[in-house]
Design a protein around this motif. Structure first.
Motif, PDB file in Angstrom:
ATOM      1  N   TRP A  10       0.837  -1.200   0.000  1.00 49.41           N
ATOM      2  CA  TRP A  10       0.000   0.000   0.000  1.00 49.41           C
ATOM      3  C   TRP A  10       0.874   1.254   0.000  1.00 49.41           C
ATOM      4  O   TRP A  10       0.583   2.226  -0.653  1.00 49.41           O
ATOM      5  CB  TRP A  10      -0.920  -0.004   1.228  1.00 49.41           C
ATOM      6  N   SER A  11       1.972   1.171   0.736  1.00 48.82           N
ATOM      7  CA  SER A  11       2.892   2.312   0.806  1.00 48.82           C
ATOM      8  C   SER A  11       3.580   2.553  -0.540  1.00 48.82           C
ATOM      9  O   SER A  11       3.763   3.685  -0.972  1.00 48.82           O
ATOM     10  CB  SER A  11       3.951   2.070   1.884  1.00 48.82           C
ATOM     11  N   SER A  12       3.947   1.474  -1.244  1.00 51.02           N
ATOM     12  CA  SER A  12       4.693   1.602  -2.498  1.00 51.02           C
ATOM     13  C   SER A  12       3.841   2.130  -3.642  1.00 51.02           C
ATOM     14  O   SER A  12       4.363   2.464  -4.701  1.00 51.02           O
ATOM     15  CB  SER A  12       5.295   0.252  -2.902  1.00 51.02           C
ATOM     16  N   ALA A  13       2.531   2.215  -3.437  1.00 46.64           N
ATOM     17  CA  ALA A  13       1.656   2.728  -4.487  1.00 46.64           C
ATOM     18  C   ALA A  13       1.696   4.252  -4.590  1.00 46.64           C
ATOM     19  O   ALA A  13       1.031   4.849  -5.422  1.00 46.64           O
ATOM     20  CB  ALA A  13       0.219   2.265  -4.251  1.00 46.64           C
ATOM     21  N   PHE A  78      -6.225  -4.919  -3.461  1.00 46.68           N
ATOM     22  CA  PHE A  78      -6.717  -4.604  -4.798  1.00 46.68           C
ATOM     23  C   PHE A  78      -7.428  -3.246  -4.808  1.00 46.68           C
ATOM     24  O   PHE A  78      -7.230  -2.421  -5.712  1.00 46.68           O
ATOM     25  CB  PHE A  78      -7.690  -5.704  -5.251  1.00 46.68           C
ATOM     26  N   LYS A  79      -8.180  -2.973  -3.748  1.00 48.34           N
ATOM     27  CA  LYS A  79      -8.919  -1.718  -3.644  1.00 48.34           C
ATOM     28  C   LYS A  79      -7.966  -0.531  -3.501  1.00 48.34           C
ATOM     29  O   LYS A  79      -8.107   0.471  -4.217  1.00 48.34           O
ATOM     30  CB  LYS A  79      -9.859  -1.787  -2.433  1.00 48.34           C
ATOM     31  N   VAL A  85      -3.223   3.938  -7.889  1.00 52.73           N
ATOM     32  CA  VAL A  85      -2.572   3.800  -9.186  1.00 52.73           C
ATOM     33  C   VAL A  85      -3.416   4.349 -10.331  1.00 52.73           C
ATOM     34  O   VAL A  85      -2.895   5.022 -11.236  1.00 52.73           O
ATOM     35  CB  VAL A  85      -2.212   2.319  -9.446  1.00 52.73           C
ATOM     36  N   SER A  86      -4.706   4.100 -10.299  1.00 53.53           N
ATOM     37  CA  SER A  86      -5.560   4.519 -11.411  1.00 53.53           C
ATOM     38  C   SER A  86      -5.692   6.038 -11.524  1.00 53.53           C
ATOM     39  O   SER A  86      -6.040   6.555 -12.593  1.00 53.53           O
ATOM     40  CB  SER A  86      -6.950   3.895 -11.274  1.00 53.53           C
ATOM     41  N   GLU A  87      -5.395   6.759 -10.423  1.00 59.69           N
ATOM     42  CA  GLU A  87      -5.488   8.223 -10.445  1.00 59.69           C
ATOM     43  C   GLU A  87      -4.127   8.897 -10.631  1.00 59.69           C
ATOM     44  O   GLU A  87      -4.053  10.115 -10.742  1.00 59.69           O
ATOM     45  CB  GLU A  87      -6.121   8.715  -9.132  1.00 59.69           C
TER      46      GLU A  87
END
Length: 594
Positions: A10-13, A78-79, A85-87
């Motif tokens: 989560w942090s690496s995102a 996944f959420k 990532v998608s933003e």
């Protein structure tokens, strides 16, 4: 454990990898103040987010207190992954260890809004380079890509990126600065530019593509119809490269800006550019700083500007061009940073300075510097004449004086008769093969100089051979720096042959010289008999496994080498040869003596 791995993911995102380095540092990198006192800070590596399908596989082997938590962790990851990532529109990922680029390739399709991707200071394996290139080839969102300052440029990555550029249809800007990709990497990129139809800007600054790479660029510019900006600063393209660029600019009709700073193009290269400016009708900006163009080259450019009606900015600082010629150019075209140009190109009051050398100096003042001060041939000769008479100065620094071959030849005349100089610095002086030959000739008879720095000139193969001949007979030199001179394997072979018998040299720098395996083998052969060399720098030379194997074999019998620098070569860190070199180097844990 599963939850711990999930938190790291989560942090690496995050969009900037440095944001998670301290948070996610492994236990081996986390130390208390008492343990770390007096020690160097550990390097905290970056990380890229893991694609959900890869994360699922990781979770199947992760430890959980309650196994049922695994499914919840997968859903949550996944959420969070998609949410961040998608933003993401701009990502800066740095200090990535090997393996992370491959992971990014798998995650890239999820970055639906990514427009800018910057990758800095990372390691990459060949297989993952191919994976990333395939992902880039099909990517439809990234407009701006930066791949900069690789820790070890792998030609595999260069060729992979080139292949991606042939099919990618969205990239408009690519920055490949400071990668030391060499001629082969440059040629691969240029081949792709022939067919690419979307790129408008490319930077290949400081990549050591030399004249052959410049010629490849020119071939591309004849075919490419979209590029408007090219940066070739600090590539040592020399006179031939300058001529090739000039030829390309005669027919290219899209380029509006080109940066050729610090390339040693000389007077002939300057005249070739001038010839192009007579017919080119699109270029509005050109950077020609520190190329040793001289007043004749300047006059040619001035003449060309009489008919050119599109160029609005030109920078000619540090080129030995007289103020009168610069004034004429300025009337026809806006000179970039005119005050700086005047400061660099106006005549230096050298007479007063050289007068200090002609008289007996104060014994406490035994060094003299003209660093970063462009000098014409007459001024260099004045300094040399003074050195021939002076009997106290032991060190002189003439870094970046743009003296060229003629200036180097004048220095050599002084070295043949001066009996006190022990150290001379001639870095960054646009010195070519003839200058290298002159230096070599002087070193055959000079018996006082112990240290000479010729880094970042362009003495090439012939100059390298001349230095090699000098090292066979010279008995005082202990240190020589030949970094970035493009002496290639043939020049290196001559130096290697000399090192078999030379008994005074303790340090040699051959970094970034395109010597590859054959040149490295010559050095290795010399190490079997040489008993004085303690430090050798072979970084970024294109050396592969064969060269490393030869070095490892030589170090079995050599007992004096304490340091060999091999960073940036095509040698996998885990390979047996690299370990053999490392083990030999570790026999002497203390640094080399000065």
């Amino acid at each position: 454990r599963g939850w711990c791995k999930a938190e790291v993911e989560w942090s690496s995102a995050r969009s900037h990898s440095e944001q998670n380095r301290w948070i996610d540092a492994p236990e081996s990198q986390q130390r208390n103040e008492e343990e770390s006192e007096g020690e160097q800070e550990p390097e905290l590596l970056g990380k890229v987010p893991m694609a959900p399908e890869i994360f699922e596989k990781e979770m199947s082997s992760a430890a959980f207190t309650h196994r049922s938590d695994a499914e919840e962790v997968k859903k949550l990851q996944f959420k969070v992954f998609l949410q961040k990532v998608s933003e993401c529109e701009e990502a800066l990922l740095g200090l990535l260890p090997e393996g992370q680029l491959g992971q990014l390739a798998k995650a890239l399709p999820y970055f639906k809004k990514l427009r800018v991707l910057r990758l800095r200071d990372f390691k990459v394996g060949r297989a993952e380079a191919g994976e990333f290139a395939k992902a880039l080839a099909s990517n439809q969102t990234i407009r701006e890509l930066e791949i900069r300052a690789l820790r070890r440029f792998d030609l595999g990555l260069g060729h992979a990126i080139a292949e991606a550029l042939k099919t990618n249809s969205t990239l408009t800007s690519i920055n490949l600065e400071d990668n030391h990709m060499g001629e082969e990497g440059g040629k691969a990129i240029c081949e792709a530019l022939k067919t690419n139809s979307t790129l408008t800007s490319i930077s290949l600054k400081d990549n050591h593509i030399y004249d052959e790479g410049a010629q490849a660029i020119c071939e591309a510019l004849r075919c490419n119809s979209t590029l408007t900006s090219v940066n070739l600063e600090e590539n040592q393209i020399g006179v031939e490269g300058g001529k090739a660029i000039g030829q390309a600019l005669k027919t290219n009709s899209t380029l509006t800006s080109i940066d050729l700073k610090d390339n040693g193009m000389g007077e002939e290269g300057g005249k070739a550019i001038a010839e192009a400016l007579r017919s080119n009708s699109t270029l509005t900006r050109i950077e020609l700083t520190f190329n040793g163009i001289g007043s004749e080259g300047g006059k040619a450019i001035c003449e060309a500007l009489k008919t050119n009606s599109t160029l609005t900015s030109i920078n000619l600082a540090g080129n030995f061009i007289s103020e009168q010629v610069l004034a004429k150019i300025q009337k026809r075209c806006r000179l970039a940073a005119p005050e700086a140009a005047k400061a660099w190109t106006g005549r230096v009051r050298i007479e007063a300075l050289t007068q200090k050398l002609k008289v007996l100096c104060n014994p406490s003042e035994l060094s003299f510097e003209f660093e970063w001060c462009p000098l014409d041939v007459a001024q260099v000769k004045a300094i040399c004449e003074a050195l021939m008479r002076n009997s106290t100065v032991t060190s002189i620094n003439l870094t970046w004086c743009s003296m060229g071959d003629e200036g180097a030849e004048a220095i050599c005349v002084a070295l043949k008769s001066n009996s006190t100089l022990t150290s001379i610095d001639l870095r960054l002086n646009d010195m070519g093969s003839e200058g290298g030959k002159a230096i070599g000739e002087a070193l055959k008879t000079n018996s006082k100089v112990t240290s000479i720095n010729l880094a970042r000139n362009v003495i090439r193969v012939e100059g390298g051979k001349a230095i090699g001949e000098a090292l066979k007979t010279n008995s005082t030199l202990t240190s020589i720096d030949l970094e970035q001179n493009n002496i290639r394997d043939e020049g290196c072979k001559a130096i290697g042959k000399a090192l078999k018998t030379n008994s005074t040299l303790t340090s040699i720098n051959l970094e970034q010289n395109n010597i590859r395996d054959e040149g490295c083998k010559a050095i290795a052969e010399a190490l079997k008999t040489n008993s004085t060399l303690a430090s050798i720098n072979l970084q970024l030379c294109g050396i592969g496994l064969e060269g490393a194997e030869a070095l490892a074999e030589a170090l079995k019998s050599n007992k004096t080498v304490r340091e060999i620098k091999l960073f940036g070569n095509d040698i996998p860190e885990e390979c047996e040869q690299a370990w053999a070199v490392r083990r030999a180097r570790e026999r002497f844990p203390k640094p080399c003596p000065p």
